[in-house]
Write a protein that holds these residues in place. Structure first.
Motif, PDB file in Angstrom:
ATOM      1  N   ILE A   1       0.825  -1.211   0.000  1.00 56.69           N
ATOM      2  CA  ILE A   1       0.000   0.000   0.000  1.00 56.69           C
ATOM      3  C   ILE A   1       0.861   1.265   0.000  1.00 56.69           C
ATOM      4  O   ILE A   1       0.369   2.340  -0.311  1.00 56.69           O
ATOM      5  CB  ILE A   1      -0.981   0.017   1.177  1.00 56.69           C
ATOM      6  CG1 ILE A   1      -0.259  -0.118   2.528  1.00 56.69           C
ATOM      7  CG2 ILE A   1      -2.017  -1.079   1.021  1.00 56.69           C
ATOM      8  CD1 ILE A   1      -1.176   0.009   3.725  1.00 56.69           C
ATOM      9  N   PHE A   2       2.134   1.123   0.346  1.00 61.05           N
ATOM     10  CA  PHE A   2       3.049   2.262   0.272  1.00 61.05           C
ATOM     11  C   PHE A   2       4.467   1.744   0.198  1.00 61.05           C
ATOM     12  O   PHE A   2       4.831   0.812   0.915  1.00 61.05           O
ATOM     13  CB  PHE A   2       2.905   3.184   1.494  1.00 61.05           C
ATOM     14  CG  PHE A   2       3.845   4.354   1.470  1.00 61.05           C
ATOM     15  CD1 PHE A   2       3.528   5.501   0.769  1.00 61.05           C
ATOM     16  CD2 PHE A   2       5.054   4.299   2.143  1.00 61.05           C
ATOM     17  CE1 PHE A   2       4.407   6.584   0.727  1.00 61.05           C
ATOM     18  CE2 PHE A   2       5.941   5.370   2.117  1.00 61.05           C
ATOM     19  CZ  PHE A   2       5.609   6.508   1.407  1.00 61.05           C
ATOM     20  N   LYS A   3       5.274   2.351  -0.662  1.00 61.71           N
ATOM     21  CA  LYS A   3       6.687   2.005  -0.750  1.00 61.71           C
ATOM     22  C   LYS A   3       7.494   3.242  -1.068  1.00 61.71           C
ATOM     23  O   LYS A   3       7.200   3.966  -2.025  1.00 61.71           O
ATOM     24  CB  LYS A   3       6.934   0.938  -1.820  1.00 61.71           C
ATOM     25  CG  LYS A   3       8.377   0.391  -1.832  1.00 61.71           C
ATOM     26  CD  LYS A   3       8.530  -0.744  -2.831  1.00 61.71           C
ATOM     27  CE  LYS A   3       9.882  -1.427  -2.715  1.00 61.71           C
ATOM     28  NZ  LYS A   3      11.000  -0.537  -3.002  1.00 61.71           N
ATOM     29  N   ASN A   4       8.515   3.507  -0.266  1.00 60.94           N
ATOM     30  CA  ASN A   4       9.410   4.631  -0.494  1.00 60.94           C
ATOM     31  C   ASN A   4      10.631   4.105  -1.240  1.00 60.94           C
ATOM     32  O   ASN A   4      11.405   3.319  -0.701  1.00 60.94           O
ATOM     33  CB  ASN A   4       9.818   5.257   0.843  1.00 60.94           C
ATOM     34  CG  ASN A   4      10.562   6.560   0.668  1.00 60.94           C
ATOM     35  OD1 ASN A   4      11.181   6.796  -0.363  1.00 60.94           O
ATOM     36  ND2 ASN A   4      10.514   7.413   1.671  1.00 60.94           N
ATOM     37  N   ASN A   5      10.811   4.519  -2.470  1.00 54.62           N
ATOM     38  CA  ASN A   5      11.897   3.997  -3.304  1.00 54.62           C
ATOM     39  C   ASN A   5      13.218   4.727  -3.112  1.00 54.62           C
ATOM     40  O   ASN A   5      14.221   4.360  -3.729  1.00 54.62           O
ATOM     41  CB  ASN A   5      11.488   4.047  -4.782  1.00 54.62           C
ATOM     42  CG  ASN A   5      10.386   3.073  -5.096  1.00 54.62           C
ATOM     43  OD1 ASN A   5      10.438   1.915  -4.697  1.00 54.62           O
ATOM     44  ND2 ASN A   5       9.352   3.543  -5.804  1.00 54.62           N
ATOM     45  N   ASP A   6      13.226   5.741  -2.251  1.00 56.61           N
ATOM     46  CA  ASP A   6      14.457   6.470  -1.968  1.00 56.61           C
ATOM     47  C   ASP A   6      15.242   5.693  -0.911  1.00 56.61           C
ATOM     48  O   ASP A   6      14.895   5.687   0.269  1.00 56.61           O
ATOM     49  CB  ASP A   6      14.126   7.875  -1.466  1.00 56.61           C
ATOM     50  CG  ASP A   6      15.374   8.720  -1.238  1.00 56.61           C
ATOM     51  OD1 ASP A   6      16.497   8.173  -1.298  1.00 56.61           O
ATOM     52  OD2 ASP A   6      15.222   9.926  -0.992  1.00 56.61           O
ATOM     53  N   THR A   7      16.311   5.034  -1.314  1.00 50.45           N
ATOM     54  CA  THR A   7      17.059   4.167  -0.402  1.00 50.45           C
ATOM     55  C   THR A   7      17.808   4.937   0.676  1.00 50.45           C
ATOM     56  O   THR A   7      18.318   4.337   1.619  1.00 50.45           O
ATOM     57  CB  THR A   7      18.065   3.306  -1.180  1.00 50.45           C
ATOM     58  OG1 THR A   7      18.959   4.162  -1.900  1.00 50.45           O
ATOM     59  CG2 THR A   7      17.344   2.393  -2.156  1.00 50.45           C
TER      60      THR A   7
ATOM     61  N   GLY B   1      -8.309   5.190  11.009  1.00 46.69           N
ATOM     62  CA  GLY B   1      -7.504   4.191  10.299  1.00 46.69           C
ATOM     63  C   GLY B   1      -6.104   4.658   9.990  1.00 46.69           C
ATOM     64  O   GLY B   1      -5.283   3.871   9.494  1.00 46.69           O
ATOM     65  N   ASP B   2      -5.797   5.944  10.263  1.00 47.78           N
ATOM     66  CA  ASP B   2      -4.441   6.450  10.014  1.00 47.78           C
ATOM     67  C   ASP B   2      -3.428   5.664  10.850  1.00 47.78           C
ATOM     68  O   ASP B   2      -3.736   5.191  11.949  1.00 47.78           O
ATOM     69  CB  ASP B   2      -4.346   7.934  10.355  1.00 47.78           C
ATOM     70  CG  ASP B   2      -5.126   8.803   9.376  1.00 47.78           C
ATOM     71  OD1 ASP B   2      -5.584   8.269   8.344  1.00 47.78           O
ATOM     72  OD2 ASP B   2      -5.297  10.005   9.657  1.00 47.78           O
TER      73      ASP B   2
ATOM     74  N   ALA C   1       6.150   9.197  12.021  1.00 47.20           N
ATOM     75  CA  ALA C   1       5.396   9.653  10.863  1.00 47.20           C
ATOM     76  C   ALA C   1       3.957   9.165  10.963  1.00 47.20           C
ATOM     77  O   ALA C   1       3.649   8.213  11.687  1.00 47.20           O
ATOM     78  CB  ALA C   1       6.038   9.142   9.569  1.00 47.20           C
ATOM     79  N   ARG C   2       3.077   9.832  10.220  1.00 53.79           N
ATOM     80  CA  ARG C   2       1.676   9.406  10.147  1.00 53.79           C
ATOM     81  C   ARG C   2       1.319   9.097   8.697  1.00 53.79           C
ATOM     82  O   ARG C   2       1.536   9.910   7.797  1.00 53.79           O
ATOM     83  CB  ARG C   2       0.738  10.476  10.699  1.00 53.79           C
ATOM     84  CG  ARG C   2      -0.742  10.048  10.679  1.00 53.79           C
ATOM     85  CD  ARG C   2      -1.658  11.067  11.334  1.00 53.79           C
ATOM     86  NE  ARG C   2      -1.566  12.366  10.703  1.00 53.79           N
ATOM     87  CZ  ARG C   2      -1.153  13.465  11.325  1.00 53.79           C
ATOM     88  NH1 ARG C   2      -0.792  13.408  12.602  1.00 53.79           N
ATOM     89  NH2 ARG C   2      -1.085  14.615  10.690  1.00 53.79           N
ATOM     90  N   PHE C   3       0.780   7.901   8.481  1.00 54.27           N
ATOM     91  CA  PHE C   3       0.345   7.465   7.156  1.00 54.27           C
ATOM     92  C   PHE C   3      -1.159   7.675   7.051  1.00 54.27           C
ATOM     93  O   PHE C   3      -1.926   7.118   7.837  1.00 54.27           O
ATOM     94  CB  PHE C   3       0.703   5.991   6.950  1.00 54.27           C
ATOM     95  CG  PHE C   3       0.199   5.393   5.666  1.00 54.27           C
ATOM     96  CD1 PHE C   3       0.860   5.629   4.471  1.00 54.27           C
ATOM     97  CD2 PHE C   3      -0.935   4.591   5.658  1.00 54.27           C
ATOM     98  CE1 PHE C   3       0.408   5.067   3.288  1.00 54.27           C
ATOM     99  CE2 PHE C   3      -1.402   4.028   4.478  1.00 54.27           C
ATOM    100  CZ  PHE C   3      -0.730   4.265   3.288  1.00 54.27           C
TER     101      PHE C   3
ATOM    102  N   HIS D   1      -3.007   7.564   1.283  1.00 51.51           N
ATOM    103  CA  HIS D   1      -1.748   6.796   1.197  1.00 51.51           C
ATOM    104  C   HIS D   1      -0.532   7.713   1.100  1.00 51.51           C
ATOM    105  O   HIS D   1       0.420   7.435   0.370  1.00 51.51           O
ATOM    106  CB  HIS D   1      -1.794   5.816   0.019  1.00 51.51           C
ATOM    107  CG  HIS D   1      -2.693   4.650   0.259  1.00 51.51           C
ATOM    108  ND1 HIS D   1      -2.679   3.509  -0.520  1.00 51.51           N
ATOM    109  CD2 HIS D   1      -3.663   4.426   1.201  1.00 51.51           C
ATOM    110  CE1 HIS D   1      -3.579   2.659  -0.084  1.00 51.51           C
ATOM    111  NE2 HIS D   1      -4.188   3.187   0.962  1.00 51.51           N
ATOM    112  N   THR D   2      -0.570   8.796   1.860  1.00 52.60           N
ATOM    113  CA  THR D   2       0.567   9.703   1.941  1.00 52.60           C
ATOM    114  C   THR D   2       1.117   9.694   3.367  1.00 52.60           C
ATOM    115  O   THR D   2       0.397   9.442   4.333  1.00 52.60           O
ATOM    116  CB  THR D   2       0.170  11.135   1.568  1.00 52.60           C
ATOM    117  OG1 THR D   2      -0.925  11.555   2.402  1.00 52.60           O
ATOM    118  CG2 THR D   2      -0.247  11.205   0.106  1.00 52.60           C
ATOM    119  N   ILE D   3       2.417   9.978   3.490  1.00 55.26           N
ATOM    120  CA  ILE D   3       3.080   9.975   4.793  1.00 55.26           C
ATOM    121  C   ILE D   3       3.546  11.383   5.152  1.00 55.26           C
ATOM    122  O   ILE D   3       4.104  12.098   4.314  1.00 55.26           O
ATOM    123  CB  ILE D   3       4.263   8.991   4.803  1.00 55.26           C
ATOM    124  CG1 ILE D   3       3.742   7.565   4.981  1.00 55.26           C
ATOM    125  CG2 ILE D   3       5.262   9.309   5.906  1.00 55.26           C
ATOM    126  CD1 ILE D   3       4.801   6.519   5.195  1.00 55.26           C
TER     127      ILE D   3
END
Length: 327
Positions: free
Chosen positions: A180-186, A201-202, A212-214, A219-221
């Motif tokens: 549902i969420f993936k951060n591609n910045d390693t 549901g957050d 952090a809060r999703f 679907h933003t953080i």
């Protein structure tokens, strides 16, 4: 007395820190790190805990400890029954009625189940001992860390896939995995502790040195406390939330509708975040040690896990479980 909104054990009460008279006391010593704890759904007088590479129960009254599966100080991978099974860091788990435990076998990079009646294990997602990123029926994980049952969808579990910087879901019935969420910045954070707001549901997440809060719908953080830089708030005993610094925070729980309690592991203390007043306050001295005492002089040893139950905050750390009790 305020009613807590704590997800996993709704109905427990929260006592503000200033009303704890006995301070911090050791419940039991453990063999390894206590990564996660829950009230045992089969025996309400027990806690179920992950002690490094194993699951155990402890009776709160008589302190009797029993093994469920695995061996605390023997890492490995093996399906089996009871202590014949092997795991490599059980960083998280969740109990599903009537008698199943879903276990995150973190360094084996897979999700497994334990049948409480037979103590037999089984893989339900991922490929044990193989790490990577893939979805659906050929799923791969990379160091899954925490797991909850989605309050908005009782058919799915939500997992923090730490090494992939992702939130994944597992369908309880089909075992299908989705992201549902993936951060591609390693170069950015890896998500660890997880707590879900039962109303919106957050999802609140701990990351490298912050929280952090999703947003469940968009679907933003959003970062709400801490930063990418390690630090401490011990200089004056408190800090505004926007200026607070953490050092590898782990699990977090809700104290009431406006406060969170965070295990600030490498600062060796707990942090109360009061979003109503905008202030963060440390619990315990920040010195590393196994020293009981009042809430300001006590010493913790890399606190990892938190549980609220029966007017008590249980703290899992390296080598023990501590209790902050109001009675």
């Amino acid at each position: 007395m305020m009613k807590t909104t704590f997800l996993s054990n709704s109905g427990f009460n929260y006592i503000p820190p200033e009303r704890y008279e006995r301070g911090v006391n050791t419940l039991i010593r453990t063999e390894g790190i206590v990564y996660h704890m829950e009230v045992d759904i089969l025996h309400r007088g027990n806690l179920l805990l992950s002690d490094h590479h194993s699951l155990k129960t402890v009776n709160i009254e008589n302190k009797n400890v029993l093994s469920v599966v695995g061996v605390a100080l023997e890492a490995g991978y093996a399906e089996g029954v009871g202590q014949n099974a092997r795991f490599n860091i059980i960083a998280g788990f969740i109990q599903l009625p009537p008698s199943e435990i879903i276990v995150l076998d973190t360094r084996n990079h897979c999700v497994r189940s334990v049948d409480r009646k037979t103590q037999a294990t089984n893989v339900i997602a991922g490929v044990c001992t193989s790490e990577g990123y893939a979805e659906n029926n050929a799923t791969l994980f990379r160091s899954p860390r925490s797991i909850i049952l989605d309050v908005k969808n009782s058919r799915q579990l939500i997992v923090t896939d730490r090494g992939n910087r992702a939130l994944r879901t597992i369908d309880v019935k089909t075992q299908l995995v989705k992201t549902i969420f993936k951060n591609n910045d390693t170069s950015t954070e890896t998500y660890q502790g997880i707590l879900q707001d039962p109303t919106t549901g957050d999802i609140y997440l701990t990351f490298r040195h912050g929280i952090a809060r999703f947003d469940y719908n968009t679907h933003t953080i959003t970062h709400i406390a801490g930063s990418h830089t390690a630090g401490s708030i011990l200089k004056d005993g408190r800090s505004s939330i926007q200026n607070i610094l953490f050092y590898h925070p782990k699990e977090l729980v809700s104290l009431d509708s406006g406060s969170l309690l965070v295990a600030d592991s490498y600062n060796h203390n707990l942090i109360v975040l009061n979003f109503t007043s905008g202030v963060g306050i440390p619990v315990c001295s920040g010195l590393r040690g196994h020293v009981d005492g009042d809430l300001w002089s006590c010493q913790l040893w890399y606190p990892q896990s938190l549980l609220l139950a029966n007017n008590t905050v249980y703290v899992g750390e390296t080598g023990s479980i501590r209790a902050i009790n109001s009675e």
